[in-house]
Enzyme design. Sequence first.
Site, PDB file in Angstrom:
ATOM      1  N   GLY A 166       0.712  -1.125   0.031  1.00  0.00           N
ATOM      2  CA  GLY A 166      -0.120   0.045  -0.140  1.00  0.00           C
ATOM      3  C   GLY A 166       0.882   1.285  -0.169  1.00  0.00           C
ATOM      4  N   ARG A 219      -0.042  -5.165  -5.090  1.00  0.00           N
ATOM      5  CA  ARG A 219      -0.225  -6.233  -4.231  1.00  0.00           C
ATOM      6  C   ARG A 219       0.038  -7.745  -5.015  1.00  0.00           C
ATOM      7  NH1 ARG A 219      -0.784  -4.377   0.769  1.00  0.00           N
ATOM      8  NH2 ARG A 219      -2.351  -2.416   1.040  1.00  0.00           N
ATOM      9  N   ASP A 225       0.675   1.422   8.840  1.00  0.00           N
ATOM     10  CA  ASP A 225       0.184   0.902  10.204  1.00  0.00           C
ATOM     11  C   ASP A 225       1.147   0.731  11.329  1.00  0.00           C
ATOM     12  OD1 ASP A 225      -2.100   0.589   8.459  1.00  0.00           O
ATOM     13  OD2 ASP A 225      -2.133  -1.668   8.579  1.00  0.00           O
ATOM     14  N   ILE A 276      -5.250   9.998   4.471  1.00  0.00           N
ATOM     15  CA  ILE A 276      -4.172   9.975   5.392  1.00  0.00           C
ATOM     16  C   ILE A 276      -2.780   9.185   4.931  1.00  0.00           C
ATOM     17  CG2 ILE A 276      -5.889  10.097   7.362  1.00  0.00           C
ATOM     18  CD1 ILE A 276      -4.547   7.441   8.259  1.00  0.00           C
ATOM     19  N   ARG A 277      -2.943   8.373   3.828  1.00  0.00           N
ATOM     20  CA  ARG A 277      -1.791   7.829   3.261  1.00  0.00           C
ATOM     21  C   ARG A 277      -1.224   8.475   1.800  1.00  0.00           C
ATOM     22  NH1 ARG A 277      -2.866   1.716   1.652  1.00  0.00           N
ATOM     23  NH2 ARG A 277      -3.684   2.035  -0.471  1.00  0.00           N
TER      24      ARG A 277
HETATM   25  N1  LIG Z   1       5.317 -14.257   2.259  1.00  0.00           N
HETATM   26  C1  LIG Z   1       5.508 -13.822   1.204  1.00  0.00           C
HETATM   27  N2  LIG Z   1       6.501 -14.308   0.363  1.00  0.00           N
HETATM   28  C2  LIG Z   1       6.730 -13.422  -0.994  1.00  0.00           C
HETATM   29  N3  LIG Z   1       6.108 -12.266  -1.419  1.00  0.00           N
HETATM   30  C3  LIG Z   1       5.274 -11.922  -0.415  1.00  0.00           C
HETATM   31  C4  LIG Z   1       4.839 -12.617   0.646  1.00  0.00           C
HETATM   32  N4  LIG Z   1       3.858 -11.848   1.364  1.00  0.00           N
HETATM   33  C5  LIG Z   1       3.614 -10.763   0.634  1.00  0.00           C
HETATM   34  N5  LIG Z   1       4.637 -10.821  -0.550  1.00  0.00           N
HETATM   35  C6  LIG Z   1       4.603  -9.790  -1.562  1.00  0.00           C
HETATM   36  O1  LIG Z   1       4.929  -8.631  -1.134  1.00  0.00           O
HETATM   37  C7  LIG Z   1       4.231  -7.775  -1.905  1.00  0.00           C
HETATM   38  C8  LIG Z   1       3.823  -6.570  -0.650  1.00  0.00           C
HETATM   39  O2  LIG Z   1       2.793  -7.399   0.186  1.00  0.00           O
HETATM   40  P1  LIG Z   1       1.425  -6.809   0.689  1.00  0.00           P
HETATM   41  O3  LIG Z   1       0.578  -6.339  -0.231  1.00  0.00           O
HETATM   42  O4  LIG Z   1       0.957  -7.695   1.958  1.00  0.00           O
HETATM   43  O5  LIG Z   1       2.081  -5.183   1.377  1.00  0.00           O
HETATM   44  P2  LIG Z   1       3.055  -5.075   2.487  1.00  0.00           P
HETATM   45  O6  LIG Z   1       4.318  -5.179   1.892  1.00  0.00           O
HETATM   46  O7  LIG Z   1       2.740  -5.991   3.701  1.00  0.00           O
HETATM   47  O8  LIG Z   1       2.543  -3.355   2.833  1.00  0.00           O
HETATM   48  P3  LIG Z   1       1.213  -2.949   3.474  1.00  0.00           P
HETATM   49  O9  LIG Z   1       0.544  -4.009   4.513  1.00  0.00           O
HETATM   50  O10 LIG Z   1       1.950  -1.754   4.659  1.00  0.00           O
HETATM   51  O11 LIG Z   1       0.525  -1.982   2.537  1.00  0.00           O
HETATM   52  C9  LIG Z   1       3.306  -8.479  -2.833  1.00  0.00           C
HETATM   53  O12 LIG Z   1       3.776  -7.997  -4.083  1.00  0.00           O
HETATM   54  C10 LIG Z   1       3.405  -9.838  -2.342  1.00  0.00           C
HETATM   55  O13 LIG Z   1       3.000 -10.693  -3.400  1.00  0.00           O
HETATM   56  O1  LIG Z   2      -6.821  -0.683  -0.333  1.00  0.00           O
HETATM   57  P1  LIG Z   2      -5.599  -1.267  -0.147  1.00  0.00           P
HETATM   58  O2  LIG Z   2      -4.521  -0.554  -1.325  1.00  0.00           O
HETATM   59  O3  LIG Z   2      -5.278  -2.486  -0.388  1.00  0.00           O
HETATM   60  O4  LIG Z   2      -5.107  -0.660   1.270  1.00  0.00           O
HETATM   61  C1  LIG Z   2      -5.605  -0.978   2.509  1.00  0.00           C
HETATM   62  C2  LIG Z   2      -4.768  -1.505   3.577  1.00  0.00           C
HETATM   63  O5  LIG Z   2      -3.569  -1.009   3.565  1.00  0.00           O
HETATM   64  C3  LIG Z   2      -2.976  -0.697   4.721  1.00  0.00           C
HETATM   65  O6  LIG Z   2      -2.713   0.655   4.922  1.00  0.00           O
HETATM   66  C4  LIG Z   2      -1.480  -1.246   4.910  1.00  0.00           C
HETATM   67  O7  LIG Z   2      -0.878  -0.901   4.152  1.00  0.00           O
HETATM   68  C5  LIG Z   2      -3.837  -1.213   5.644  1.00  0.00           C
HETATM   69  O8  LIG Z   2      -4.269  -0.387   6.826  1.00  0.00           O
HETATM   70  C6  LIG Z   2      -5.410  -1.373   4.803  1.00  0.00           C
HETATM   71  O9  LIG Z   2      -6.065  -2.147   5.193  1.00  0.00           O
END
Ligand SMILES: Nc1ncnc2c1ncn2[C@@H]1O[C@H](COP(=O)(O)OP(=O)(O)OP(=O)(O)O)[C@@H](O)[C@H]1O
Ligand SMILES: O=P(O)(O)OC[C@H]1O[C@](O)(CO)[C@@H](O)[C@@H]1O
Length: 516
Positions: free
Chosen positions: A123, A186, A242, A400-401
């Site tokens: 995100g 994602r 978060d 906010i983001r």
């Molecule tokens: N266990 C994992 N192994 C490899 N890649 C992963 C794994 N979990 C998530 N990813 C990859 O990481 C990227 C981002 O993951 P995710 O969408 O969960 O966001 P994040 O990095 O946790 O950020 P946020 O939750 O703060 O938005 C995605 O492209 C996803 O495919």
């Molecule tokens: O709608 P999106 O882009 O998946 O993002 C929402 C999520 O991203 C976050 O901000 C984490 O990055 C969470 O708080 C929220 O649930």
Amino acid sequence: MDSLTNHCNGFFDPKLASEAPIMNSTATSDPKVVTGTAGYILEDVPHLTDYCLNLPTYPNPLQDNPAYSVVKQYFVHVDDSVPQKVVVHKDGARGVHFRRAGPRQKVYFEPDEVQAAIVTCGGLCPGLNTVIRELVCGLHHMYGVKKVLGIIGGYRGFYARNTINLTPKSVNDIHKRGGTVLGTSRGGHDTKKIVDSIQDRGINQVYIIGGDGTQRGASAIFEEVRKRGLKVSVVGIPKTIDNDIPVIDKSFGFDTAVEEAQRAINAAHVEAESVENGIGVVKLMGRYSGFIAMYATLASRDVDCCLIPESPFYLEGPGGLFEYIEKRLKENGHMVIVIAEGAGQELVSESVQSMSKQDASGNKLLQDVGLWISQKIKDHFAELKTMPMTLKYIDPTYMIRAIPSNASDNVYCTLLAQSAVHGAMAGYTGYTSGLVNGRQTYIPFYRITERQNHVVITDRMWARLLSSTNQPSFLSVKHVNEEKKGEEPSNQLPDGHCPDDILVKKKISCIHPPGC
Ligand SMILES: Nc1ncnc2c1ncn2[C@@H]1O[C@H](COP(=O)(O)OP(=O)(O)OP(=O)(O)O)[C@@H](O)[C@H]1O
Ligand SMILES: O=P(O)(O)OC[C@H]1O[C@](O)(CO)[C@@H](O)[C@@H]1O
Ligand SMILES: [Mg+2]
């Protein structure tokens, strides 16, 4: 572009590129743990020399940089480390330390040899563009690195999209914009395809900016790079609105988000106090961790009730939310409720048919708790009939983001990015660059990915919040005791963060000194 520049041995002899890389005894990526006297533990990060033999070193070009040559002890001492816990007891062990970030005397890359790549995943978060800018400028101005690629659209961009060249000129004013100039996504993490692309493009420094999922992906990339014997530094930069990444003091963009949330809370307060029995409800981000809601509440002082995922609540009966709302309206004539998006999901699922869907990264998609709770409150007062009220619901979630980072986050992003660059140039790899107790450090990936950071509701910070809002804790004494029993013993934590030092001890094995 020379596709062999990122092979451990191919750099010297192209013929060796097709042969298995020479590995030394630490070829598997077991945690590197060094112990010392008085319970000192260094949870070290991998280094290219763990698996690439005979790598040449070069004097750090910063030694000739007029901006830095005047700084006393500009280079970080090889033994410098940063304690995870700063509150200590006189007989306590010195505990876990992380390698201090910063420039080293010697570097493992020549400027012309470096082909860096930057990617943003997950995100949005205020400050993403600042980190990109400072990585590009840091590489260019501090180390003379000219080749920096931007990977478009997150992890899948490595194999499915074009790249762009990033120069100090092209990134000059991007920090004034929200979002990420590289785009993000994602899902789409395919380790093999990503590392194929890294290998084919001759990339030898990868800077991966993202949250917990992204850091897990970065760790997988590091393992694959190591397995293939590539001279590639894989560096994570923690991003999460978060604040759910453990170990680090806080994530960049968090302060900006909390500040922006004040505007929504102010609006809710103005609306609420302008009518009889006015209620303002504000929903803020926080999928599993309620830090934004907690800090926004503490900062505002206009909030009467803050609901977060970590603190279960209930609506009806003594000690419930409805009782508290009635009391607050009678006392004050209006009230403001801040609710994190992940709060009360179990209650929402009870009344709304649960879809249990996931996003492309496998994160659970949440029900809209803001709308749900607003309707529940309206229904309650409609049934009550004796207390007419007006409720205004404000959902500033993406506002906010999606904004640019504020001044202090910009400085924070700059230090993070520069630390990341110093580490990669010095040959470190498989680490996340992060702030620990106000100092920049290199943290091994496994410490970042092993758990999420949550608000500890039996900790002082949550108690401060409860005393500032006067809301019920929604917990019985029995609950509190159970909560405390479930926690690892801890006495030296930054307020409001989960204890985590014990967790890792179960996983790590000492490699130094022998016999430890
Ligand atoms: N266990 C994992 N192994 C490899 N890649 C992963 C794994 N979990 C998530 N990813 C990859 O990481 C990227 C981002 O993951 P995710 O969408 O969960 O966001 P994040 O990095 O946790 O950020 P946020 O939750 O703060 O938005 C995605 O492209 C996803 O495919
Ligand atoms: O709608 P999106 O882009 O998946 O993002 C929402 C999520 O991203 C976050 O901000 C984490 O990055 C969470 O708080 C929220 O649930
Ligand atoms: Mg995440």
